[in-house]
Design a protein around this motif. Structure first.
Motif, short mmCIF file in Angstrom:
data_model
loop_
_atom_site.label_atom_id
_atom_site.label_comp_id
_atom_site.label_asym_id
_atom_site.label_seq_id
_atom_site.Cartn_x
_atom_site.Cartn_y
_atom_site.Cartn_z
N ASP A 93 46.02 10.53 -14.25
CA ASP A 93 46.83 9.37 -13.90
C ASP A 93 47.76 8.99 -15.03
N ARG A 94 48.71 8.10 -14.70
CA ARG A 94 49.53 7.50 -15.74
C ARG A 94 48.65 6.63 -16.62
N VAL A 95 48.93 6.61 -17.93
CA VAL A 95 48.16 5.77 -18.85
C VAL A 95 48.16 4.33 -18.36
N LYS A 96 49.34 3.87 -17.94
CA LYS A 96 49.46 2.47 -17.55
C LYS A 96 48.84 2.18 -16.18
N ASP A 97 48.52 3.25 -15.41
CA ASP A 97 47.96 3.04 -14.08
C ASP A 97 46.44 3.08 -14.04
N VAL A 98 45.80 3.47 -15.14
CA VAL A 98 44.33 3.48 -15.15
C VAL A 98 43.82 2.06 -14.93
N ILE A 99 42.85 1.93 -14.04
CA ILE A 99 42.28 0.63 -13.70
C ILE A 99 41.00 0.42 -14.49
N GLU A 134 44.71 -4.64 -9.50
CA GLU A 134 45.30 -5.96 -9.41
C GLU A 134 44.39 -6.97 -10.11
N PRO A 135 44.95 -8.03 -10.72
CA PRO A 135 44.15 -8.97 -11.51
C PRO A 135 42.99 -9.56 -10.72
N ASP A 136 41.85 -9.70 -11.40
CA ASP A 136 40.66 -10.26 -10.76
C ASP A 136 39.90 -11.08 -11.80
N ASP A 137 39.59 -12.33 -11.45
CA ASP A 137 38.94 -13.23 -12.40
C ASP A 137 37.57 -12.71 -12.83
N ARG A 138 36.88 -12.05 -11.94
CA ARG A 138 35.53 -11.60 -12.25
C ARG A 138 35.52 -10.23 -12.94
N TRP A 139 36.27 -9.28 -12.39
CA TRP A 139 36.20 -7.90 -12.85
C TRP A 139 37.32 -7.51 -13.82
N GLY A 140 38.24 -8.41 -14.07
CA GLY A 140 39.41 -8.07 -14.89
C GLY A 140 40.49 -7.47 -14.01
N GLU A 141 40.15 -6.36 -13.33
CA GLU A 141 41.01 -5.77 -12.32
C GLU A 141 40.14 -5.35 -11.14
N ARG A 142 40.69 -5.44 -9.93
CA ARG A 142 40.00 -4.92 -8.76
C ARG A 142 40.82 -3.75 -8.21
N VAL A 143 40.12 -2.82 -7.60
CA VAL A 143 40.77 -1.64 -7.03
C VAL A 143 41.31 -1.98 -5.65
N VAL A 144 42.61 -1.72 -5.44
CA VAL A 144 43.27 -2.01 -4.17
C VAL A 144 43.99 -0.75 -3.68
N ALA A 145 43.82 -0.42 -2.41
CA ALA A 145 44.48 0.76 -1.83
C ALA A 145 45.58 0.34 -0.87
N TYR A 146 46.76 0.94 -1.04
CA TYR A 146 47.88 0.77 -0.12
C TYR A 146 48.01 2.05 0.69
N ARG A 160 54.37 -0.22 -9.59
CA ARG A 160 54.67 -1.58 -10.05
C ARG A 160 55.14 -2.45 -8.89
N GLU A 161 55.84 -1.83 -7.92
CA GLU A 161 56.30 -2.60 -6.77
C GLU A 161 55.14 -2.94 -5.85
N LEU A 162 54.15 -2.05 -5.76
CA LEU A 162 52.99 -2.35 -4.94
C LEU A 162 52.20 -3.52 -5.52
N ARG A 163 52.11 -3.55 -6.86
CA ARG A 163 51.34 -4.62 -7.49
C ARG A 163 51.96 -6.00 -7.21
N SER A 164 53.24 -6.02 -6.93
CA SER A 164 53.92 -7.30 -6.66
C SER A 164 54.01 -7.60 -5.17
N THR A 165 53.42 -6.67 -4.33
CA THR A 165 53.45 -6.90 -2.88
C THR A 165 52.49 -8.01 -2.51
N PRO A 166 52.93 -9.03 -1.74
CA PRO A 166 52.03 -10.11 -1.38
C PRO A 166 50.89 -9.62 -0.49
#
Length: 500
Positions: free
Chosen positions: A400-406, A436-448, A494-500
């Motif tokens: 994966d991209r370095v910046k995309d590792v969750i 995507e940001p998550d208060d409990r886990w830091g990041e949560r895994v989201v699939a589009y 990056r565009e997916l991360r900003s998708t509502p």
């Protein structure tokens, strides 16, 4: 030691050589229009002369705003013959985006498709219009008034022939300086690897304003082959063009294969086609199996690289099935280094960041020494920004991209692991996994997901849990109409991360 400027590698070289060697052979086709090598050589000389008549000096920049069309190769060659630097501009950009590139590159002249006049901002220099005269003189009239004499302006092969702008993952796009030497060596290696040489035929499918699209289309005319222009991608249109032109080697991105698979019930027999090569993103294993079945007569290559690094690796046909999921070994004249967070080499099977060193590397980023220094080591290795694994045979897999590792709950999740499993479900056509940001886990895994048919989240969850550790399973599944992609076909996460 004797040295002649004329002996340096220049991207105009191949056009000059085959203009003499095979003057009557068709170099470029575009619908019902075509150019022989003699005509390509002559018209590019006229263009060089016309540009120099504008008072331009060696190293000045010429911007080109157009899609794939007959004129693209002659403009690139003419700019090089004049000792100038090409600035390819994406025709899908808005006027403010075009304005940034024109200003940042310092372009002195703009050549544009007249149909794109609405995307051209106020430009202080001359504007030459292909197919019209909305903003300035007609391209054909302009060429006709210039002498057909090659000016033979000497250039150093290590000087840039173009500044090509990246999509800009954060902030403004960066201008990548690519030298004549880098691309000429790429052309020759492309001829050797994928069969682009005298007597061969290919299609310009990927957009030529993009680094790979230009390299693999222009390599044909540089090395004496014929390239046919595909103005815009259409699955059936591409297959028809391959049949009509009897194309032998064709470069695609995975998205092209996905679109053909979705649109065409059965790919017709294509007896001329012997080589397919893919770039931009790793082919998912499910899609790659379909490519093998749909194009049984073609050897399938899967290469990996970037605008900044050029081609880095290639997976060749003998290993295409055995090592599916990898991108092969380092390409010709390329060294790679895979290092951990502390900069030390990692063992086989361990993930690390990929660096490469080769004659194909960029010169740097235009007018951005800070960004250049940040991505190149002291001994000349360029970071890819990707995390990879090399197996015990040296085959490299992109993790994966370095910046995309969750990082979820302190544990690393590599999105591609999840995406590959999602694509094994029959309802899923395309998948992109982000954090995507998550208060409990830091990041949560989201699939589009882009789906072929409706599917319940619970069904996908069960499918994944049978095949992946629980922490890798997405907390949420979002179905969308299409994944956002850049010109190279890479998903813009990056565009997916900003998708509502």
């Amino acid at each position: 030691m004797l040295r002649s400027g004329g002996a340096d590698l220049t991207i105009a070289g191949g056009i000059r050589e085959f203009g003499r060697a095979t003057p009557g052979i068709v170099a470029v086709r575009d619908g019902d229009r075509s150019l022989t090598f003699a005509a390509l050589d002559e018209r590019s000389s006229r263009l060089a002369s016309a540009l120099l008549q504008q008072g331009l000096a060696t190293g000045d920049r010429v911007a080109l705003l157009c899609g794939n069309r007959l004129e693209y190769p002659e403009i690139a060659a003419g700019v090089a013959k004049a000792g100038l630097v090409l600035v390819p501009v994406n025709p899908r950009l808005t006027a403010p985006e075009v304005d940034f590139i024109l200003r940042h590159s310092g372009a002195c002249v703009l050549i544009t498709d007249d149909a794109l006049a609405g995307s051209v901002p106020h430009f202080p220099g001359p504007v030459i219009c292909i197919g019209g005269s909305s903003l300035g003189p007609s391209y054909e009239t302009w060429l006709a008034t210039a002498p057909a004499t090659d000016p033979w302006v000497a250039v150093d092969e290590r000087d840039p022939f173009c500044i090509t702008y990246t999509a800009g993952t954060t902030g403004d796009p960066k201008g990548v300086l690519i030298s004549h030497r880098s691309r000429c060596l790429t052309f020759y290696a492309t001829a050797l690897e994928w069969g682009l040489g005298p007597g061969r035929r290919t299609i310009a499918v990927a957009p030529m304003y993009h680094g790979a699209g230009f390299a693999f289309a222009y390599a044909a005319v540089y090395c004496g082959a014929t390239v046919s222009m595909l103005r815009s991608f259409d699955p059936q249109g591409l297959l028809d063009l391959i049949q009509r032109e009897r194309a032998q080697s064709v470069f695609l991105v995975p998205t092209h294969a996905q679109l053909i698979r979705a649109a065409v019930e059965k790919v017709p027999e294509l007896p001329s086609l012997d080589t397919l090569y893919f770039n931009a993103a790793a082919l998912p294993k499910v899609l790659k199996e379909w490519v093998f079945e749909a194009f049984p007569g073609a050897g399938v290559h899967e290469l990996y690289g970037s605008t900044e690094a050029g081609v880095v690796t290639n997976l060749r046909p003998p290993d295409a099935r055995r090592k599916a999921g990898t991108v092969g070994h380092p390409w010709f004249a390329t060294q790679v280094r895979i290092v951990g967070p502390g900069g030390q080499p990692v063992a086989a099977g361990e993930p690390g960041e990929l660096f490469s060193r080769s004659p194909y590397l960029m010169n740097g980023y235009h007018d951005n020494p800070t960004a250049t220094a940040a991505c190149i080591t002291g001994d000349g290795f360029l970071t890819s920004g990707d995390i990879v694994i090399a197996d015990d045979e040296g085959f490299i897999s992109i993790v994966d991209r370095v910046k995309d590792v969750i990082i979820t709950g302190g544990v690393n999740v590599y999105p591609r692991d999840v995406e590959e499993v999602l694509l094994t479900h029959g309802a899923v056509a395309e998948a992109a996994v982000v954090g995507e940001p998550d208060d409990r886990w830091g990041e949560r895994v989201v699939a589009y997901l882009v789906c072929r048919q409706p599917v319940e989240a619970a069904v996908l969850d069960a499918h994944l849990r049978a095949r992946l550790a629980g922490y890798k399973v997405p907390k949420e599944f979002k179905v969308i109409a299409a994944l956002p992609r850049n010109a190279a076909g890479k998903v813009l996460k990056r565009e997916l991360r900003s998708t509502p």
